[in-house]
Structures are given as C-alpha cells and as structure tokens.
Enzyme design. Structure first.
Site: not given
Ligand SMILES: Nc1ccn([C@@H]2O[C@H](COP(=O)(O)O)[C@@H](O)[C@H]2O)c(=O)n1
Ligand SMILES: [Mg+2]
Length: 289
Positions: A38, A40, A85, A153-154, A202, A227
């Site tokens: 991942d 973030d 979340e 990554s999301a 994911k 995480d």
């Molecule tokens: N509008 C948003 C949507 C999601 N998040 C945060 O992004 C993270 C997802 O990314 P990964 O690389 O961890 O998959 C996740 O921690 C969400 O809380 C955001 O900040 N703003």
């Molecule tokens: Mg993350």
C-alpha cells in the site's frame, strides 16, 4: 534471525508460524520474491512530531490550488467518512458503498478546481508528506536485487508517483496501480480514470486487465505491506502464492483495532514510523542468501 523483531513496536500473535514463513522466504530466495505494498500511511508516514502527515489525497486537498470553499467541503468529507473507514465494528461489505460515496464526492470536488497537471510537482514539493524512515534502504535493496515492488494504492497515482520521483527512488522495478487523474489537452484536470480504487476493493476486481500479476506468476513468495484491513486482499490476484508474510502498520486507534490487526496480519507494527522491521526481514532474506 531478525534483530528488528525485538523492537517494542512489534506485536506477533503466532511467532513460530511467522519465523517459519520468514525462513521459507529466505529458502525460496530473491528470484521468487515480490513485495506488494500500500502507499498512504504504509510507505508514507502517518505522523511526525505529534502532527498528522498528509495522504496523497490530502496533499491536493490542502494545496494552494484548491479554493477555500473546496477545502472546507473536502475536510468535511474526511471528518465524516474517515471514522467509518477505520471503524472496527463495521464489516468491509458495510463500508464499501460508503467508501465509494467518499471517493466519488472527493474526486468530483477536485475535478471542479481546474487543477493543472504542470502544478503537481510543486504541490508535492510544498506539502508535508514524508516517506517512512528507511525508505531509501527499502527501495534501493529491492532495486539492487531485482525484486518487483508493486504499489497498490487507493490514493492519487499522479501524486504518489511524484513523491517517489522526488525521493529519487522511482526505479524500474516499481509498478503502481492507483487512481489516476484525467487531464484535457490543456493539462487541466477533467475527472479521474476508472476503475475507482478505494480502501475495500483492493483486490482482483480492479486488477483485471492490468496483466501485472500474470507477468509475475513465478514470484510465489510475497511480502505484503499495509495499514488498513482493506490492504489484506492486495495479493489475491497472484495465481500461486506459496509463502506470504503480511506486515501491518497500526497507526490510529491502536487499542480499539489491535485485536483485529493481530488476527489478520502476521506482524503488527504499532505506531512505528519506520521501515526498520521490513528492512531487517529483507536483509535476512536477500543479503545473507
Ligand atoms: N478523499 C480521500 C479518500 C481517501 N483518503 C485516504 O487515502 C488512503 C488511501 O490510500 P492508500 O494508499 O492507503 O490505499 C486512506 O488512508 C484514506 O483514508 C483521503 O485522505 N482522502
Ligand atoms: Mg494506506
């Protein structure tokens, strides 16, 4: 074997099992290994000196290119949806539609802000984002030993790629699947490209067509870094997994989430802003073979 596992931040529910997996990863060697991570709050830091570090979305949300009204709306969304979340009392299935709502609303708001592609590098430079301590060793070792690093990554792909580029570690063994921005001919953000990736999808459903996992079907040893509970399915598309070690960073609401993380991840790192444990395991697997 791995001295870093003695750190006070490390929690392991089944130490014997974990040692067995690490030994097998070493026996299989670097040619069988891939790392799926991942981004973030896993490769990037959750906090520094008591302050939260931004996610790739937050970097945009807080930047000078977003209007005050846009910033307020994006913050309101974060305050409403983030507790959902990470809520340990709701199932991923319950969270899924709400996450789609969050990401869709946030991407719509961002798409109204006339963000210029040419501003991305400066936006990242001006942000408070930090990669976890030890990121250089992680990226350098994987590159040196030709071990693929797949970042799933999301977050926002354009932003996280820029972070890695500015850190000088965007090597040829790094592949990213994420949410990418779609710019018009003048370089102005129009929308986000599909399929939408959020915390709880994911898995295979968004990886179909990327061919990434098919190319790496011989890499049957996996180290998975995440995480969130949603990161646990990131390796589901790999055809024949022989050994998988799941390492989870538990950053927030540690007491409430500890039980679920310990059940799901092989190694849990509580409030640990470093990649020490991951690097220690890789040193044992790669360097001494
Ligand atoms: N509008 C948003 C949507 C999601 N998040 C945060 O992004 C993270 C997802 O990314 P990964 O690389 O961890 O998959 C996740 O921690 C969400 O809380 C955001 O900040 N703003
Ligand atoms: Mg993350």
């Amino acid at each position: 074997m791995v001295p870093e596992l003695q750190k006070a931040t490390v929690r392991i529910q089944q130490p014997e099992r974990v040692m067995g997996i690490i030994r097998s990863l070493r026996e299989q060697g670097m040619n069988k290994l891939q790392v799926i991570s991942d981004f973030d709050m896993t490769l990037s830091r959750f906090g520094c000196n008591g302050r939260r570090c931004p996610t790739s979305h937050n970097i945009l949300d807080n930047s000078r290119v977003i209007s005050e009204d846009g910033k307020k709306k994006l913050k309101d969304l974060l305050h409403y949806y983030y507790p959902i979340e990470i809520d340990p009392n709701r199932t991923p299935a319950e969270k899924c539609p709400l996450m789609v709502e969050w990401w869709t609303k946030a991407h719509e708001l961002l798409s109204q802000q006339k963000i210029q592609k040419g501003d991305i590098a400066q936006i990242v430079r001006e942000s408070d984002v930090m990669l976890r301590d030890g990121f250089n060793e992680l990226f350098d070792q994987l590159h040196k030993y030709n071990v693929p690093l797949f970042i799933f990554s999301a977050g926002v792909g354009d932003i996280l790629e820029e972070i890695i580029r500015q850190a000088n570690v965007f090597y040829s063994n790094v592949n990213v699947v994420s949410n990418y921005m779609d710019f018009d001919d003048n370089g102005v953000l129009m929308c986000f490209k599909g399929p939408l990736i959020h915390t709880y999808n994911k898995n295979n459903s968004v990886l179909q067509g990327t061919e990434y996992f098919q190319q790496l079907s011989a890499r049957t040893s996996i180290i998975l870094l995440g995480d969130s509970m949603g990161d646990l399915t990131m390796a589901d598309g790999v055809p024949s997994v022989e050994n998988i070690l799941k390492i989870g960073f538990l950053n927030d609401k540690v007491e409430e989430q500890r039980g679920k993380y310990l059940d799901a991840y092989d190694i849990v790192l509580e409030s640990d802003e470093t990649l020490d444990v991951v690097n220690g395991i890789l040193r044992y697997i790669l360097i001494e073979t």
